[in-house]
Scaffold this motif. Structure first.
Motif, PDB file in Angstrom:
ATOM      1  N   ARG A  86       0.806  -1.224   0.000  1.00 55.65           N
ATOM      2  CA  ARG A  86       0.000   0.000   0.000  1.00 55.65           C
ATOM      3  C   ARG A  86       0.838   1.271   0.000  1.00 55.65           C
ATOM      4  O   ARG A  86       0.324   2.351  -0.302  1.00 55.65           O
TER       5      ARG A  86
ATOM      6  N   PHE B  34      -5.874  11.589   6.101  1.00 60.44           N
ATOM      7  CA  PHE B  34      -6.140  10.178   6.367  1.00 60.44           C
ATOM      8  C   PHE B  34      -6.549   9.480   5.074  1.00 60.44           C
ATOM      9  O   PHE B  34      -7.359   9.987   4.296  1.00 60.44           O
ATOM     10  N   VAL B  35      -5.977   8.291   4.842  1.00 65.55           N
ATOM     11  CA  VAL B  35      -6.237   7.544   3.611  1.00 65.55           C
ATOM     12  C   VAL B  35      -7.117   6.332   3.880  1.00 65.55           C
ATOM     13  O   VAL B  35      -8.151   6.140   3.233  1.00 65.55           O
ATOM     14  N   ARG B  36      -6.707   5.495   4.837  1.00 70.70           N
ATOM     15  CA  ARG B  36      -7.460   4.266   5.116  1.00 70.70           C
ATOM     16  C   ARG B  36      -6.997   3.687   6.443  1.00 70.70           C
ATOM     17  O   ARG B  36      -5.956   4.094   6.983  1.00 70.70           O
ATOM     18  N   ASP B  37      -7.770   2.729   6.952  1.00 70.60           N
ATOM     19  CA  ASP B  37      -7.279   1.930   8.067  1.00 70.60           C
ATOM     20  C   ASP B  37      -7.560   0.463   7.784  1.00 70.60           C
ATOM     21  O   ASP B  37      -8.425   0.125   6.976  1.00 70.60           O
ATOM     22  N   THR B  38      -6.786  -0.391   8.415  1.00 69.65           N
ATOM     23  CA  THR B  38      -6.963  -1.828   8.284  1.00 69.65           C
ATOM     24  C   THR B  38      -6.801  -2.464   9.656  1.00 69.65           C
ATOM     25  O   THR B  38      -6.118  -1.929  10.528  1.00 69.65           O
TER      26      THR B  38
ATOM     27  N   GLN C 122       4.306   9.226   2.946  1.00 70.71           N
ATOM     28  CA  GLN C 122       3.286   8.429   3.628  1.00 70.71           C
ATOM     29  C   GLN C 122       3.716   8.065   5.043  1.00 70.71           C
ATOM     30  O   GLN C 122       4.866   7.685   5.277  1.00 70.71           O
TER      31      GLN C 122
ATOM     32  N   LEU D 153      -3.214   2.668  10.573  1.00 71.90           N
ATOM     33  CA  LEU D 153      -3.773   3.872   9.971  1.00 71.90           C
ATOM     34  C   LEU D 153      -2.757   4.447   8.993  1.00 71.90           C
ATOM     35  O   LEU D 153      -1.583   4.626   9.331  1.00 71.90           O
ATOM     36  N   TYR D 154      -3.221   4.751   7.787  1.00 68.21           N
ATOM     37  CA  TYR D 154      -2.370   5.240   6.712  1.00 68.21           C
ATOM     38  C   TYR D 154      -2.709   6.698   6.410  1.00 68.21           C
ATOM     39  O   TYR D 154      -3.886   7.051   6.250  1.00 68.21           O
TER      40      TYR D 154
ATOM     41  N   ARG E  35      -6.625   8.836  14.902  1.00 70.64           N
ATOM     42  CA  ARG E  35      -6.758   9.477  13.588  1.00 70.64           C
ATOM     43  C   ARG E  35      -6.851  11.001  13.730  1.00 70.64           C
ATOM     44  O   ARG E  35      -6.221  11.749  12.977  1.00 70.64           O
TER      45      ARG E  35
END
Length: 243
Positions: free
Chosen positions: A8, A166-170, A118, A231-232, A156
């Motif tokens: 990612r 903020f881009v995404r979380d997994t 990033q 968290l990205y 976040r």
């Protein structure tokens, strides 16, 4: 066992990466394998000695491509010894829960990241962590232990207020959550308990063999009980002017 998804974040040849709080070095090693220019940063000198030894072994075995570089640096995450906008990728995996002054640490992570770069931050997820704390004080109440439990939304917001997008979380490592619940229930240091030993054997088998049954189970369970949340973020190339 990686908590950060390297596919990612585009780590590859020529990418400058700092792994803050690198610990045993798992994410630093992966960045090195992918050809990056890696700084493994931590305050624990003995741990860094082990990481340095592994870097040397990887180089000797040809596990890193030509042009890749890796070194260890000891220091304080609250005062990173680098200028502003130095790195393309900043990783801080499973460290902020240990840091009382977490907002100061986050500010440093953001400061050394270049515009367009990033940032990946991972911490224990709220629900699995809350269960561990309820079962055992020994799990967290020790020197260098966990000082807080994050909600993903809280973390976040702490990062985003510094201008990060903020881009995404997994959610990851669902199979590890029950293991730690067992450990907390029977005694964190009680490695010889039959249930703890049996579950640990399962985890080792899973990591070594990656069978389809456990990989599928973890993928399905990650949204529910993933042990960690990642968290990205991206640092905007153009900062908004202050009003």
């Amino acid at each position: 066992m990686l908590t950060v998804d390297f596919d990612r974040i585009g780590v590859g040849p020529g990418v400058r990466v700092i792994d803050v709080g690198c610990g045993a070095g798992r994410h630093s090693f992966e960045a090195y394998r992918r050809g990056a220019e890696v700084i493994a940063f931590d305050q624990d000198a003995p741990e860094l000695d082990n990481v340095e030894t592994m870097f040397g072994a990887m180089a000797a075995a040809g596990e890193a491509p030509p042009g890749a570089s890796a070194k260890t640096v000891q220091g304080d995450a609250l005062a990173l010894p680098y200028g502003d906008d130095t790195f393309d990728v900043v990783i801080a995996s499973e460290i902020l829960e240990h840091v009382p002054a977490d907002e100061a640490a986050i500010a440093e992570l953001v400061r050394v990241l270049r515009p367009g770069g990033q940032l990946v931050v991972t911490v224990p997820r709220w629900l699995p962590e809350r269960i561990c704390w309820a079962l055992s004080d020994e799990y967290h109440a020790n020197e260098g232990g966990h000082v807080r439990i994050y909600k993903a939304s809280e973390l976040r917001e702490k990062v985003a207020k510094l201008g990060m997008r903020f881009v995404r979380d997994t959610h990851v490592h669902a199979l590890h959550a029950p293991y730690w619940w067992i450990k907390c229930a029977v005694g964190v240091r009680n490695d010889n308990h039959p249930l703890a030993k049996a579950y640990h054997k399962l985890l080792v088998w899973d990591m070594m063999k990656a069978p389809r049954v456990t990989r599928t189970a973890e993928r399905l369970l990650d949204p529910l009980i993933g042990k960690s949340v990642a968290l990205y973020f991206v640092k905007p190339a153009v900062q908004r002017a202050a009003l």
